[in-house]
Every structure is written in C-alpha cells, then in structure tokens.
Motif scaffolding. Structure first.
Motif, PDB file in Angstrom:
ATOM      1  N   ASN A  36      -9.601   0.766  -3.021  1.00 38.46           N
ATOM      2  CA  ASN A  36      -8.882   1.840  -3.361  1.00 38.46           C
ATOM      3  C   ASN A  36      -9.945   2.607  -4.440  1.00 38.46           C
ATOM      4  O   ASN A  36     -10.000   3.833  -4.324  1.00 38.46           O
ATOM      5  CB  ASN A  36      -7.267   1.938  -3.757  1.00 38.46           C
ATOM      6  N   VAL A 177      -2.015   2.096  -1.331  1.00 37.94           N
ATOM      7  CA  VAL A 177      -3.662   2.474  -0.992  1.00 37.94           C
ATOM      8  C   VAL A 177      -3.512   3.798   0.197  1.00 37.94           C
ATOM      9  O   VAL A 177      -4.530   4.342   0.159  1.00 37.94           O
ATOM     10  CB  VAL A 177      -4.496   1.238  -0.771  1.00 37.94           C
ATOM     11  N   ASP A 180      -2.884   7.070  -1.119  1.00 41.60           N
ATOM     12  CA  ASP A 180      -3.811   7.393  -2.218  1.00 41.60           C
ATOM     13  C   ASP A 180      -5.156   7.795  -1.537  1.00 41.60           C
ATOM     14  O   ASP A 180      -5.826   8.828  -1.834  1.00 41.60           O
ATOM     15  CB  ASP A 180      -3.952   6.303  -3.301  1.00 41.60           C
ATOM     16  N   ALA A 181      -5.531   6.779  -0.719  1.00 38.67           N
ATOM     17  CA  ALA A 181      -7.067   6.965  -0.310  1.00 38.67           C
ATOM     18  C   ALA A 181      -6.918   8.180   0.714  1.00 38.67           C
ATOM     19  O   ALA A 181      -7.765   9.198   0.932  1.00 38.67           O
ATOM     20  CB  ALA A 181      -7.488   5.724   0.308  1.00 38.67           C
TER      21      ALA A 181
END
Length: 482
Positions: A36, A177, A180-181
C-alpha cells in the motif's frame, strides 16, 4: 443473542501447525501494508512529481515516530491480553484493552491537535526542502487528523492477535488497502465526481481508509462478540487505571524505543553510505526496498510467537513455551532463506523496477545483497527469542542488546573496518552486528531471569478496596456454627 466470547486457544493442539496458521495472516497483513505504501508513493510520484514524493517522505518520518510509541503500548497490551486469555480471564483482558485504548486515544487526540497547529514548525525542524514544505504541510495536517482513527485500528488489531485471532486483522487490512490505494488517484487528480485535491487527496484517502476500516473493525468486534468488546459496566475500563497504565507504559516504552533505536541506526548507516557517492546511495536504497520484504517473515513469526507464548505462560504451560520458540526459529530459518534465495536469483529484474536496467547502481546493489542479505536469518532468530522473553514482560534487556549491537558493534565496524575492507565494511557490518545480537539474545534466553518475571493485570481498585474492608471487618470472617 450473542453467545460467549469467541476464543482462539493457542494453548492446545500441535504447536508447529498452530504457529504457522497464526503467522501467515500476520505476514499477509505486513505485505499488504508495505505494498500500500509503495502504491501510494507511485501515485504521488507519477501525478505530482518528485517534490510531492519528498513531501510525503518527510511527513512519513514523523508518523513513524508516532506509531513507534503506539507499537510499544500496543504490544504491552497484547501481552497482557494474551496472558489473561491463557488464564481464561476474559475480564482482565478487557481491562487491559480498555486502559490501552483510553491511554493511546487520549494521547492521539492531543497529538493530532498539536500536530495540526505546529506542522510548519515540525517540518522546518526536519529541514524539509523549501520547495516541498507547503505540500508536506498540507499532507501532514490531514494525516494528523486521521491519527486517532489509525491508532484505534492498530490497537484493536494488535489486541485481537493477543486473543489468538490473526485472521480478522488481515481482512480489515485488505479493506483499508483497497480503499486507500483506490481513492489515491481519484482524489489526487479529481477523477469523476471526486474533487481535485493534489497531495492532500493522497492523505485524505489514507484518512478515509483508516476511518472506514477502524470503525468497521469495531462494529465487527461487537457483532461477533469478540473477547475485547466492552459493554455496560465494562465501558468504564476505557478510563485508564493507574496500575494498568504503569504496567503498559513500563513495558511499552522499551518496545517503542527498540523501533526508534533501529530507525536511528538505519539513518546513521545512510549517512555513511551517502559519502560513497550517488550510485552507491541509490544501490543501498534499492537494497533497503528488497530487505523490507525479506524481513517480513521474521516480523510475522515474531508476532505469532509472542502471542502464542503469552497465552501459554498465562495458562502455566511452560512445557510448550520452549517448543514454541524452537518452532519459530525453524520457520524463520526456512522461510527467510527461501525469500533470500529467490531475491538473489531474480534480483536484476526486480532492481530494474526501481532504477532502470542500465543503471550503474544495479551491480553495486547485487554485491550488497550477496554480502548482507543473509543477515536477516540471524535477525529473524533474534526477533523470535526477543518475542518469547517479551511475552513474560522482559522488555528492557532486548532494548539494551539492540542498542549495543547496532551502535558500538555494527556502526563501529562499519567505520573502523573500512581500513581493511574498504566500502565492503559497511555491508559486512550487518551480518557481524546481527551475529552478536543473536549470540547475546540466545545467552539471555538461556540464562536470563525472564522466566521469573511476573506479568499480569493488577486487580481492579474497587476490588482491592472491598477486599481490604472485608479483611479488617470481623463480621467478614465469621463462619456459621453447625
């Protein structure tokens, strides 16, 4: 209606299989977290350029310092929870969890406010390049806003591992993750209905991921009635108990300090490497990227050993503690060696991802890998031994051992050894320092007094007062005649 709290008993069953099944989800969480960070750096670098990337790097140094403290307190709470679960004392586990949450979250809110207000001054203190300061300030302020939510999630995940559950933290790491990504490019560039926020968009994506995953994890804990949930009168456990806070701080500070010692030693080595020129510095940076993944199995196995040993110590199953340590050492050796060999066999194409296939840094990086990568077998063995002794509250000796072997020994050899080995002294310093660390850790494990430590959740203050009253009141001791 909720049933009894779910337990993951690490005091029963085959040791090797149980340890491996516990460690693998933790390893998966670590890999996801590192990926991440790499993905987010790619988004920032591609969309916003090198200055933005430098800004995030400077902000991340500050956040690493914050999480080092949380790691120490979280590990202390994890050990208390693990031992309590081993004793089948769920109430004590909840008290340890509540005090850790109250202590850390209270501090996190204060730090978040101060961090927002003094972000420019903090960055100037770090000598952040002038052209990157504005972006670093914007990024850092949003990250500080999300700090309490991130720390809440970290503490819940660590506490669940203390109860023997490493699967639930993995699923919520996947959720974090993914958010976020996925949101990073959308909020940086303003794609579709999302606003164009630049570098603040990257930080906002991290904030939202922490918010959703932390509160989602909290709801899941209550929905599944997991052991660390607090209800009714248990909610007052969130007010930190003085005795528990003393224990958590006394055991947590040395563990947090270990992170700081390791990071300081890393920065010191970078200072030596930078003197050897740009190509060597780039080669070392590439090597560090690969080492991040090499050391992951050791870190995951260490967490598994600590949690499993804590439960067995709490249950009085000392006959299993040595076997757990031996299994951890065996898994660390095999898995770490496999990862090292794989990276050495395919190092050139992997390194080319970072610096390009024709870079003069690649031959230097390959040489560094050949000399220093084997360090992590010994590093992992040391972490396993440290994890076992920490499971019974021995946290200061590992800190002292690391401080001695990283500075006087490793740094000393790197500086003085150049007279005989040239620049190779820097790379040889890694296995030499790790060999000394492993030797001292093994001696302490074998002959140290860590087994005689007494680590447990102190009784509630109210219970102590009631016992004192009962002991001083004659009526409390009267027995009926029959």
């Amino acid at each position: 209606m909720a049933g009894p709290p779910q337990r993951h008993d690490l005091t029963q069953g085959p040791i090797s299989r149980t340890l491996l099944m516990f460690a693998l989800p933790t390893l998966g969480s670590n890999i996801l977290q590192s990926l991440n960070g790499s993905i987010n750096s790619i988004w920032v670098g591609r969309f916003l350029g090198e200055q933005a990337l430098a800004a995030t790097a400077n902000a991340n140094i500050i956040m690493f310092l914050m999480f080092s403290a949380v790691f120490g307190f979280g590990m202390a709470a994890t050990i208390l929870i693990g031992q309590s679960m081993g004793r089948r004392d769920v109430e004590a586990a909840r008290r340890a969890f509540g005090s850790a949450i109250g202590l850390v979250m209270g501090g996190a809110v204060v730090i978040a406010i101060l961090g927002w207000l003094f972000a420019p001054q903090i960055l100037r203190l770090l000598a952040t390049p002038g052209e990157a300061q504005d972006m670093a300030r914007d990024y850092l302020r949003v990250i500080f806003l999300g700090l309490p939510f991130s720390m809440l999630g970290v503490l819940i995940q660590m506490s669940l591992r203390g109860t023997g559950d490493s699967i639930t933290p993995l699923w919520f790491m996947v959720l974090s993750v993914t958010i976020d990504a996925g949101l990073n490019p959308l909020l940086i560039q303003g794609i579709g209905p999302f606003p164009r926020m630049g570098i603040a968009g990257s930080a906002t994506a991290t904030l939202l991921a922490g918010l959703v995953s932390s509160f989602g994890l909290l709801l899941y804990v209550y929905w599944r009635d997991l052991p660390v949930r607090l209800r009714g009168h248990e909610l007052h456990y969130l007010i930190p108990e003085r005795a528990l806070v003393r224990t958590i701080v006394a055991k947590g500070l040395p563990m947090g300090a270990q992170m700081l010692v390791m990071s300081t030693a890393g920065l010191t080595m970078i200072g030596l490497v930078n003197r050897l020129g740009v190509d060597t510095a780039a080669a070392y940076a590439v090597s560090q990227q690969l080492w991040t993944y090499i050391q992951m199995p050791a870190m995951a196995i260490g967490v598994a050993v600590s949690s499993m040993a804590a439960q067995n110590i709490g249950a009085g199953r000392w006959d299993r503690v040595n076997a757990i340590t031996r299994a951890g050492l065996a898994y660390n050796t095999v898995i770490t060696l496999v990862v090292i060999v794989a990276i050495l066999l395919f190092d050139r194409p992997v390194m080319a991802l970072f610096v390009g296939g024709d870079s003069p840094a690649i031959p230097i990086a390959r040489h560094i890998q050949l000399l220093a990568s084997w360090t992590f077998v010994m590093f992992g063995a040391t972490m396993v031994l440290f994890s076992t002794v920490r499971a019974n509250g021995a946290t200061v000796p590992p800190l002292v051992i690391l401080a001695i072997t990283l500075f006087p020994i490793r740094f000393g050899f790197a500086v003085l050894g150049q007279r005989w080995f040239g620049s190779d002294a820097l790379w040889l310093a890694f296995p030499i320092g790790s060999a000394c660390s492993l030797a001292l850790a093994a001696l302490y494990y074998r002959y140290g007094r860590w087994r005689s430590e007494v680590l447990e959740v102190p009784p509630e203050p109210v219970a102590v007062e009631e016992e004192a009253l009962a002991a001083t009141e004659p009526a409390g001791r009267l027995q009926p005649n029959c």
